[in-house]
Design a protein around this motif. Structure first.
Motif, PDB file in Angstrom:
ATOM      1  N   VAL A 274      43.203  43.382  28.184  1.00 61.99           N
ATOM      2  CA  VAL A 274      43.282  44.137  29.147  1.00 61.99           C
ATOM      3  C   VAL A 274      43.665  45.594  29.101  1.00 61.99           C
ATOM      4  O   VAL A 274      44.715  45.832  28.161  1.00 61.99           O
ATOM      5  CB  VAL A 274      44.641  43.274  29.806  1.00 61.99           C
ATOM      6  CG1 VAL A 274      45.139  44.070  30.976  1.00 61.99           C
ATOM      7  CG2 VAL A 274      44.364  41.833  30.072  1.00 61.99           C
TER       8      VAL A 274
ATOM      9  N   SER B 258      42.186  35.478  40.535  1.00 63.81           N
ATOM     10  CA  SER B 258      43.181  36.510  40.323  1.00 63.81           C
ATOM     11  C   SER B 258      44.348  36.006  40.966  1.00 63.81           C
ATOM     12  O   SER B 258      44.461  35.788  42.181  1.00 63.81           O
ATOM     13  CB  SER B 258      42.902  37.849  40.719  1.00 63.81           C
ATOM     14  OG  SER B 258      42.248  37.920  42.195  1.00 63.81           O
TER      15      SER B 258
ATOM     16  N   LEU C  30      44.796  35.352  35.288  1.00 62.63           N
ATOM     17  CA  LEU C  30      43.434  35.421  35.872  1.00 62.63           C
ATOM     18  C   LEU C  30      42.846  33.914  35.198  1.00 62.63           C
ATOM     19  O   LEU C  30      42.875  33.877  34.021  1.00 62.63           O
ATOM     20  CB  LEU C  30      42.616  36.446  35.118  1.00 62.63           C
ATOM     21  CG  LEU C  30      41.150  36.481  35.546  1.00 62.63           C
ATOM     22  CD1 LEU C  30      40.989  36.827  36.956  1.00 62.63           C
ATOM     23  CD2 LEU C  30      40.468  37.425  34.808  1.00 62.63           C
TER      24      LEU C  30
ATOM     25  N   THR D 190      47.618  38.387  32.928  1.00 64.53           N
ATOM     26  CA  THR D 190      47.538  39.874  33.466  1.00 64.53           C
ATOM     27  C   THR D 190      48.838  40.485  33.712  1.00 64.53           C
ATOM     28  O   THR D 190      49.327  41.075  32.666  1.00 64.53           O
ATOM     29  CB  THR D 190      46.501  39.774  34.426  1.00 64.53           C
ATOM     30  OG1 THR D 190      47.143  39.017  35.605  1.00 64.53           O
ATOM     31  CG2 THR D 190      45.424  39.249  34.279  1.00 64.53           C
TER      32      THR D 190
ATOM     33  N   LEU E 179      43.797  47.064  36.081  1.00 66.59           N
ATOM     34  CA  LEU E 179      43.488  46.371  34.934  1.00 66.59           C
ATOM     35  C   LEU E 179      42.067  46.155  34.695  1.00 66.59           C
ATOM     36  O   LEU E 179      41.186  45.623  35.619  1.00 66.59           O
ATOM     37  CB  LEU E 179      44.458  45.102  34.751  1.00 66.59           C
ATOM     38  CG  LEU E 179      45.860  45.041  35.212  1.00 66.59           C
ATOM     39  CD1 LEU E 179      46.447  43.697  35.149  1.00 66.59           C
ATOM     40  CD2 LEU E 179      46.849  46.025  34.259  1.00 66.59           C
TER      41      LEU E 179
ATOM     42  N   VAL F 154      39.710  43.620  32.787  1.00 63.32           N
ATOM     43  CA  VAL F 154      39.930  42.549  31.781  1.00 63.32           C
ATOM     44  C   VAL F 154      38.486  42.458  31.168  1.00 63.32           C
ATOM     45  O   VAL F 154      37.548  42.549  31.811  1.00 63.32           O
ATOM     46  CB  VAL F 154      40.060  41.339  32.340  1.00 63.32           C
ATOM     47  CG1 VAL F 154      40.104  40.111  31.674  1.00 63.32           C
ATOM     48  CG2 VAL F 154      41.624  41.704  33.231  1.00 63.32           C
TER      49      VAL F 154
END
Length: 343
Positions: free
Chosen positions: A31, A266, A272, A291, A339, A341
């Motif tokens: 992340v 999400s 996630l 997350t 963020l 990912v």
């Protein structure tokens, strides 16, 4: 703009090891935090893969971030209560749904210059989606239970679709059909984007109060994220419930990566959910990657496979009232982040 990096390693099961029956982790998810700061809330985001620009809804504006350089390269101002962004690439036009004043802003997607303000005869446009077949943008009006059809070239309203339910996210199949979640009736509705006629209305049971919606266009599968911690997979041709999968709490966004056959949910709780499409009727939950609390919407870059999620830090909630019995915590100014990912 300031930026900071934080890498949080979490296990992601490897598909090859999964097929072999191993439970050992094969990949990791990192992340990466892009700090945008400022004040105000947020909603959906849109990724323009070819230009690596991320359109981030944020209060009364849309911030446009180059995800390669992590810099804000521009913004679309004066979008009160903005919920989403749709792009019509052949016209180089973009559109924002402005919930507070029931309008849509049309802008030049190259220069980001505002071209016009489209007033809707409807209330609270929320989700917004472009259909390449009809060349129309559809603003889904949460306060009017309908959708406004907008000519993506001219920027004019050309019709209305009655939905008989509160719309959430929508997805176009690329063949002239639009699908939209109806939150208050726990259903998916489809309509013809050229005639604006309603085609089908399918129940999502056992799913309840759907929000995020994505589609595997090749295999004709719809992925609907529901508030009772379930993701319902529907056959887009007949409404058959193919599978029901567990996801995290407070989902608001769903995305599908066709090249990697992954479904993402999400979840506002701070996870996630990652699901692998083993086949059109077979799915495996790989993990609930951590997350950050509040990261409930997302955007997928199909070129890189990266997933982007907006959130912020929250202070204590205000006292409950009759209108707001369960108020959210207030956003701490300067903590708004996106963020990134990565697998």
């Amino acid at each position: 703009m300031r930026s900071s990096r934080l890498y949080i390693e979490v296990a992601l099961l490897g598909l090859a090891l999964l097929a072999a029956g191993s439970t050992e982790p094969h990949h990791e998810t990192a992340v990466h935090r892009i700090l945008l700061g400022g004040e105000g809330g947020w909603d959906a985001m849109t990724m323009d893969g070819p230009t690596h620009r991320l359109f981030v809804t944020h209060g009364t504006k849309v911030q446009v971030v180059d995800v390669k350089t992590e810099k804000v390269v521009g913004e679309i101002p004066d979008t009160p209560g903005v919920h989403g962004v749709a792009l019509a690439p052949e016209f180089h036009h973009g559109f924002t749904s402005n919930g507070r004043d029931s309008s849509v802003t049309m802008f030049d997607s190259k220069t980001l210059a505002v071209l016009s303000r489209i007033r809707l005869d409807a209330r609270n446009p929320d989700a917004i989606e472009y259909d390449p077949v009809s060349k129309q943008v559809f603003a889904f009006n949460g306060g009017s239970d309908n959708a406004s059809a907008i000519d993506a070239k001219a920027g004019t309203v050309v019709g209305t679709v009655p939905l008989d339910g509160k719309p959430e996210f929508a997805v176009a199949d690329g063949k002239g059909t639009m699908f939209v979640n109806l939150e208050d009736s726990s259903a998916v509705l489809s309509f013809d984007t050229r005639t604006l006629g309603v085609l089908h209305r399918w129940p999502l049971a056992p799913g309840e109060e759907p929000s995020g919606l994505a589609m595997d266009r090749k295999h004709r599968r719809l992925f609907s994220g529901c508030s009772n911690k379930s993701l319902v997979v529907l056959d887009a041709d007949n409404g058959r419930v193919v599978s029901v999968l567990p996801i995290g709490e407070r989902v608001d966004g769903v995305a599908f990566d066709p090249s990697r056959q992954l479904v993402f949910s999400s979840n506002g709780e701070g996870t996630l959910t990652v699901i692998h499409e083993d086949g059109p009727d077979r799915y495996t939950v790989l993990e609930n990657a951590p997350t950050q609390a509040g990261a409930r919407t997302l955007a997928l870059d199909e070129r890189t496979g990266y997933v982007y999620l907006p959130t912020a830090e929250f202070g204590p909630p205000p006292p409950p009232t009759a209108d707001r019995p369960h108020p959210r915590g207030t956003v701490v100014p300067g903590t708004f982040v996106v963020l990134e990912v990565r697998r």
